[in-house]
Design a protein around this motif. Sequence first.
Motif, short mmCIF file in Angstrom:
data_model
loop_
_atom_site.label_atom_id
_atom_site.label_comp_id
_atom_site.label_asym_id
_atom_site.label_seq_id
_atom_site.Cartn_x
_atom_site.Cartn_y
_atom_site.Cartn_z
N LYS A 35 0.82 -1.21 0.00
CA LYS A 35 0.00 0.00 0.00
C LYS A 35 0.86 1.27 0.00
O LYS A 35 0.38 2.34 -0.37
CB LYS A 35 -0.95 0.00 1.19
CG LYS A 35 -2.03 -1.04 1.06
CD LYS A 35 -2.93 -1.08 2.26
CE LYS A 35 -3.95 -2.18 2.03
NZ LYS A 35 -4.67 -2.58 3.19
N ASN A 36 2.11 1.14 0.43
CA ASN A 36 3.00 2.30 0.52
C ASN A 36 4.10 2.28 -0.53
O ASN A 36 5.02 3.08 -0.46
CB ASN A 36 3.63 2.36 1.92
CG ASN A 36 2.58 2.58 2.98
OD1 ASN A 36 1.82 3.53 2.92
ND2 ASN A 36 2.50 1.68 3.94
N ILE A 37 4.02 1.36 -1.49
CA ILE A 37 5.02 1.27 -2.54
C ILE A 37 4.39 1.69 -3.85
O ILE A 37 3.44 1.05 -4.32
CB ILE A 37 5.58 -0.17 -2.65
CG1 ILE A 37 6.25 -0.57 -1.33
CG2 ILE A 37 6.55 -0.28 -3.81
CD1 ILE A 37 6.66 -2.04 -1.28
N ASP A 38 4.90 2.78 -4.44
CA ASP A 38 4.33 3.28 -5.69
C ASP A 38 4.79 2.47 -6.90
O ASP A 38 4.02 2.22 -7.82
CB ASP A 38 4.70 4.76 -5.90
CG ASP A 38 4.05 5.65 -4.87
OD1 ASP A 38 2.91 5.36 -4.46
OD2 ASP A 38 4.68 6.64 -4.46
N ASN A 39 6.06 2.07 -6.91
CA ASN A 39 6.62 1.37 -8.05
C ASN A 39 7.30 0.09 -7.55
O ASN A 39 8.43 0.12 -7.07
CB ASN A 39 7.63 2.27 -8.77
CG ASN A 39 8.20 1.65 -10.02
OD1 ASN A 39 8.33 0.43 -10.13
ND2 ASN A 39 8.57 2.49 -10.97
N GLU A 42 10.78 -0.88 -9.11
CA GLU A 42 11.87 -0.05 -8.58
C GLU A 42 12.20 -0.47 -7.14
O GLU A 42 13.36 -0.57 -6.77
CB GLU A 42 11.47 1.42 -8.62
CG GLU A 42 12.53 2.37 -8.11
CD GLU A 42 12.06 3.83 -8.16
OE1 GLU A 42 12.50 4.60 -7.29
OE2 GLU A 42 11.25 4.17 -9.03
N THR A 69 2.31 -8.40 -11.79
CA THR A 69 3.20 -7.27 -11.47
C THR A 69 4.42 -7.76 -10.70
O THR A 69 5.55 -7.35 -10.99
CB THR A 69 2.43 -6.21 -10.66
OG1 THR A 69 1.33 -5.74 -11.44
CG2 THR A 69 3.33 -5.05 -10.28
#
Length: 145
Positions: A35-39, A42, A69
């Motif tokens: 929930k706190n990882i955008d990519n 990366e 993903t």
Amino acid sequence: PLLRVFEKYASRCGGVVNHRMWLDDSIMIKDTHLKNIDNIKEFVNNARNAMPFTSKIEIECETVDMAQTALEAGAEIIMCDNMSINEIKEVVLLRDKISKNTLIEVSGNITKETLNEYKSLNIDAISSGSIIHQATWLDFSMKMQ
């Protein structure tokens, strides 16, 4: 607290194979982390550069899209959490197409009654926390006079 090694030992004595002894034996990216990882790609690359080469990255996936993903990001282990048999079959097909060396672990709501359904899939591991989570503790004390 501080009883993890005893829980792991007791589980092994009962025939279980522990997939890790300590939380830092590998990187497990769970739903709360995601929930706190955008990519994620990366993040996995950065984590891999910071961890020992002997460690693996496992990503907990609740949907087939999440598993795709995670596969594309290069996770070594995909944990299919609370997925249906059909969803797991889809993840297996994706794994075979994208990254044949990625391991697939299934977890969540697996019971003795449904275990054989999961065992028939082309997966690498079935995990259950109920062995520890539902264990009862002996109530004893040591009194000296």
